[in-house]
Design a protein around this motif. Sequence first.
Motif, PDB file in Angstrom:
ATOM      1  N   ASP A 123       0.881  -1.158   0.000  1.00 29.00           N
ATOM      2  CA  ASP A 123       0.000   0.000   0.000  1.00 29.00           C
ATOM      3  C   ASP A 123       0.923   1.213   0.000  1.00 29.00           C
ATOM      4  O   ASP A 123       1.915   1.228   0.732  1.00 29.00           O
ATOM      5  CB  ASP A 123      -0.857  -0.049   1.272  1.00 29.00           C
ATOM      6  N   PRO A 124       0.627   2.230  -0.799  1.00 27.07           N
ATOM      7  CA  PRO A 124       1.510   3.397  -0.842  1.00 27.07           C
ATOM      8  C   PRO A 124       1.687   4.091   0.509  1.00 27.07           C
ATOM      9  O   PRO A 124       2.663   4.812   0.709  1.00 27.07           O
ATOM     10  CB  PRO A 124       0.824   4.347  -1.829  1.00 27.07           C
ATOM     11  N   LEU A 125       0.772   3.878   1.450  1.00 28.40           N
ATOM     12  CA  LEU A 125       0.860   4.532   2.750  1.00 28.40           C
ATOM     13  C   LEU A 125       1.507   3.647   3.812  1.00 28.40           C
ATOM     14  O   LEU A 125       1.540   4.005   4.979  1.00 28.40           O
ATOM     15  CB  LEU A 125      -0.529   4.985   3.211  1.00 28.40           C
ATOM     16  N   ARG A 126       2.025   2.504   3.421  1.00 27.13           N
ATOM     17  CA  ARG A 126       2.697   1.605   4.363  1.00 27.13           C
ATOM     18  C   ARG A 126       4.203   1.697   4.158  1.00 27.13           C
ATOM     19  O   ARG A 126       4.673   1.731   3.026  1.00 27.13           O
ATOM     20  CB  ARG A 126       2.210   0.175   4.180  1.00 27.13           C
ATOM     21  N   ASN A 127       4.939   1.693   5.259  1.00 26.43           N
ATOM     22  CA  ASN A 127       6.364   1.962   5.192  1.00 26.43           C
ATOM     23  C   ASN A 127       7.290   0.869   5.698  1.00 26.43           C
ATOM     24  O   ASN A 127       8.464   0.878   5.361  1.00 26.43           O
ATOM     25  CB  ASN A 127       6.683   3.225   6.024  1.00 26.43           C
ATOM     26  N   PHE A 128       6.817  -0.041   6.532  1.00 28.21           N
ATOM     27  CA  PHE A 128       7.739  -0.914   7.252  1.00 28.21           C
ATOM     28  C   PHE A 128       7.387  -2.400   7.141  1.00 28.21           C
ATOM     29  O   PHE A 128       7.062  -3.041   8.142  1.00 28.21           O
ATOM     30  CB  PHE A 128       7.784  -0.504   8.730  1.00 28.21           C
ATOM     31  N   PRO A 129       7.509  -2.993   5.959  1.00 26.37           N
ATOM     32  CA  PRO A 129       7.147  -4.407   5.827  1.00 26.37           C
ATOM     33  C   PRO A 129       8.039  -5.336   6.647  1.00 26.37           C
ATOM     34  O   PRO A 129       7.616  -6.435   7.008  1.00 26.37           O
ATOM     35  CB  PRO A 129       7.283  -4.687   4.326  1.00 26.37           C
ATOM     36  N   THR A 130       9.246  -4.906   6.977  1.00 24.61           N
ATOM     37  CA  THR A 130      10.164  -5.776   7.710  1.00 24.61           C
ATOM     38  C   THR A 130      10.155  -5.516   9.212  1.00 24.61           C
ATOM     39  O   THR A 130      10.896  -6.147   9.957  1.00 24.61           O
ATOM     40  CB  THR A 130      11.608  -5.603   7.194  1.00 24.61           C
ATOM     41  N   LYS A 131       9.311  -4.594   9.679  1.00 25.71           N
ATOM     42  CA  LYS A 131       9.314  -4.236  11.095  1.00 25.71           C
ATOM     43  C   LYS A 131       7.984  -4.540  11.786  1.00 25.71           C
ATOM     44  O   LYS A 131       7.666  -3.951  12.813  1.00 25.71           O
ATOM     45  CB  LYS A 131       9.650  -2.743  11.257  1.00 25.71           C
ATOM     46  N   ARG A 132       7.247  -5.486  11.251  1.00 29.56           N
ATOM     47  CA  ARG A 132       5.940  -5.787  11.833  1.00 29.56           C
ATOM     48  C   ARG A 132       6.055  -6.346  13.249  1.00 29.56           C
ATOM     49  O   ARG A 132       5.294  -5.965  14.135  1.00 29.56           O
ATOM     50  CB  ARG A 132       5.172  -6.749  10.937  1.00 29.56           C
ATOM     51  N   GLU A 133       7.003  -7.230  13.485  1.00 30.27           N
ATOM     52  CA  GLU A 133       7.179  -7.799  14.825  1.00 30.27           C
ATOM     53  C   GLU A 133       7.600  -6.701  15.810  1.00 30.27           C
ATOM     54  O   GLU A 133       7.100  -6.642  16.940  1.00 30.27           O
ATOM     55  CB  GLU A 133       8.225  -8.913  14.797  1.00 30.27           C
ATOM     56  N   TYR A 134       8.492  -5.835  15.377  1.00 29.08           N
ATOM     57  CA  TYR A 134       8.914  -4.711  16.206  1.00 29.08           C
ATOM     58  C   TYR A 134       7.700  -3.856  16.599  1.00 29.08           C
ATOM     59  O   TYR A 134       7.510  -3.530  17.771  1.00 29.08           O
ATOM     60  CB  TYR A 134       9.944  -3.866  15.440  1.00 29.08           C
ATOM     61  N   PHE A 135       6.876  -3.504  15.618  1.00 27.29           N
ATOM     62  CA  PHE A 135       5.716  -2.665  15.918  1.00 27.29           C
ATOM     63  C   PHE A 135       4.664  -3.400  16.747  1.00 27.29           C
ATOM     64  O   PHE A 135       3.960  -2.784  17.546  1.00 27.29           O
ATOM     65  CB  PHE A 135       5.109  -2.070  14.643  1.00 27.29           C
TER      66      PHE A 135
END
Length: 178
Positions: A123-135
């Motif tokens: 999605d153009p408004l999503r930034n962190f595909p590799t930081k989901r666990e962190y978030f």
Amino acid sequence: MNKILKIAVVGPESTGKSTMSEYLAAHYNTIAVPEYSREYCANLTGDCTFQDEVNMFHGQLALEKKLLPQANGILICDTTFLTVKIWSEEMFGSAPQEVIDELPQHPYDFYLLLDIDLPWQDDPLRNFPTKREYFMNVWHRELQALNANYIVISGLGQDRYDNAVKAIDKYLNPDFQD
């Protein structure tokens, strides 16, 4: 007028918050407050600024206040302005003081923290595909800091929706049995 229960659907990017909020609003015959920042960010011409975060905070609160009278006993909120705090800290190293000050003043009755078990959707408004666990860990920490009443909702497809409905039904009626 009876008190409207506010149920917040929160979590990291790409966990199905908007879809879940719409589903729950339909299920409970009520209204869902959309995520104000989606529309706001879609209209930005450059990178998001600290002032934009403050604007999104005010916009989310105003939208919730505007839609509250339309709720049918329950107001489903597609995220909360707690997201502004989390994003500001990640992007700018700190959150607007007015956001921090207001957090305890705007509690939600129950939070559904959507798990990261869904596949990532670009999605153009999503930034962190590799930081989901962190978030996900950040969300746990922030909700615990607020002493929030919350539950993690997992599952794919209809199971995810069913798990959310069961959690809300149990919250509404603690004697509820699956």
